[in-house]
Design an enzyme around this catalytic site. Structure first.
Site, PDB file in Angstrom:
ATOM      1  N   TYR A  56      -0.714   9.047   7.183  1.00  0.00           N
ATOM      2  CA  TYR A  56      -0.644  10.232   6.339  1.00  0.00           C
ATOM      3  C   TYR A  56       0.002  11.398   7.087  1.00  0.00           C
ATOM      4  O   TYR A  56      -0.637  12.077   7.890  1.00  0.00           O
ATOM      5  CB  TYR A  56      -2.040  10.640   5.861  1.00  0.00           C
ATOM      6  CG  TYR A  56      -2.793   9.547   5.120  1.00  0.00           C
ATOM      7  CD1 TYR A  56      -2.127   8.512   4.465  1.00  0.00           C
ATOM      8  CD2 TYR A  56      -4.184   9.550   5.079  1.00  0.00           C
ATOM      9  CE1 TYR A  56      -2.815   7.512   3.794  1.00  0.00           C
ATOM     10  CE2 TYR A  56      -4.886   8.556   4.403  1.00  0.00           C
ATOM     11  CZ  TYR A  56      -4.190   7.540   3.772  1.00  0.00           C
ATOM     12  OH  TYR A  56      -4.888   6.552   3.111  1.00  0.00           O
ATOM     13  N   HIS A 140      -5.388  -1.240   7.807  1.00  0.00           N
ATOM     14  CA  HIS A 140      -4.647  -0.525   6.765  1.00  0.00           C
ATOM     15  C   HIS A 140      -3.499  -1.372   6.217  1.00  0.00           C
ATOM     16  O   HIS A 140      -2.536  -1.637   6.917  1.00  0.00           O
ATOM     17  CB  HIS A 140      -4.098   0.787   7.345  1.00  0.00           C
ATOM     18  CG  HIS A 140      -3.726   1.801   6.309  1.00  0.00           C
ATOM     19  ND1 HIS A 140      -3.130   3.003   6.626  1.00  0.00           N
ATOM     20  CD2 HIS A 140      -3.869   1.802   4.955  1.00  0.00           C
ATOM     21  CE1 HIS A 140      -2.937   3.690   5.525  1.00  0.00           C
ATOM     22  NE2 HIS A 140      -3.370   2.977   4.494  1.00  0.00           N
TER      23      HIS A 140
END
Length: 325
Positions: A56, A140
């Site tokens: 992010y 992830h």
């Protein structure tokens, strides 16, 4: 705010959690003060669970989240981050908008589900967050790296949990099939399932959620608004990070109209649907401003009439098993 324990771990999360992709400049820039105020608003509303990832904003979300939480007692909140995308310095210039974030391309992402990569990625995250440890670590998006994820990365997470470096471990993905495999074949505490248990996509009901109940594992549901369409259904709205197809827009508008007939909102219904299943420990919603946080908390707390679920089932807008209790 209500808390639930993740699987058999000692980690507890609040029923509503804060997702930090937005303050990592997802799509557009967010100022430092605005990002800080978003996290502070979450705290004011009783949210004590915060999710982030190196992905992010090339680490920006982790830095901002860590800075904002520094004023609060560490024992009172939980932080989850992710491994699998390791950040390496880059000097190519330009921005990161090709990967969705309005930040300078100071680093590049390297897929790395090796045991060494897991530890190196987590160590870097701890530095950015300014923490000695995090509560939850997810693998992830290992979609295209299943073999290495199960053979190397997952055992590395088990070792970190055994050493007390993290409290709970799991995987976070935008699909339910591989997450179901993690639940059935490993000793994960929790999985993060984004976008697959919503008013527009109930695919996790057929595999992941029953498996989690059977195995005593927890599910955190991310993407309750399917990246925008269920928050504000209009032409050009996004669904799973792309422009929503016309048929899904029509379906979202029909659900919105039904919700309003029953005195509630589409956003409240979307959040309530995600939270209702007994395997779900928390609903993870992203926000980029204090106003968005307050709206989300208000909608999460709003009652949703049982009659709405009955109408949606009768209209074929939810499957028979899709009605919350």
């Amino acid at each position: 705010m209500k808390r639930r324990r993740l699987g058999r771990s000692r980690v507890e999360v609040t029923a509503l959690a804060f997702g930090s992709a937005g303050i990592g400049n997802l799509y557009t820039e967010v100022g430092e003060q605005e990002a800080h105020e978003a996290v502070e608003a979450a705290w004011q509303r009783g949210i004590r669970s915060f999710d982030t990832a190196p992905h992010y904003g090339l680490g920006l979300a982790e830095r901002r989240l860590g800075a904002a939480l520094r004023a609060h007692p560490r024992a009172r909140y939980t932080v989850s981050t992710k491994v699998g995308r390791r950040l390496e310095p880059a000097d190519a210039g330009g921005d990161d908008l090709a990967d969705g974030f309005a930040v300078p391309a100071t680093h590049r992402r390297v897929w790395d589900f090796s045991a060494d990569g897991v530890r190196r990625t987590l160590e870097a995250s701890l530095l950015r967050l300014g923490l000695d440890q995090v509560d939850v670590v997810y693998l992830h998006d290992p979609d295209d790296h299943a073999e290495q994820a199960f053979r190397e990365a997952y055992p590395a997470l088990e070792r970190l949990r055994a050493e007390g470096v993290v409290g709970a471990i799991g995987a976070g993905m935008n699909q339910s099939a591989m997450l179901t495999r993690f639940v059935r074949d490993t000793d994960v505490d929790v999985v993060l399932c984004a976008g697959r248990h919503t008013l527009l996509d109930q695919s996790a009901l057929s595999d992941l959620l029953p498996a989690a109940l059977e195995r005593g594992r927890s599910v955190v549901v991310g993407g309750p608004f399917n990246s925008g369409l269920l928050a504000d259904p209009r032409p050009g709205a996004t669904y799973d990070y792309a422009q929503a197809p016309a048929e899904l827009l029509d379906r979202a508008l029909r659900i919105k109209a039904a919700a309003e007939r029953h005195g509630t909102t589409l956003r409240a219904a979307a959040l309530a649907f995600c939270a209702a299943h007994p395997a779900v420990a928390s609903v993870l919603a992203g926000a980029r401003s204090a106003a968005e946080v307050h709206d989300c908390a208000d909608q999460f707390a709003a009652p949703v009439p049982t009659a709405l679920w009955q109408e949606l089932r009768a209209a074929g807008l939810l499957p028979p098993e899709g009605e919350p209790a």
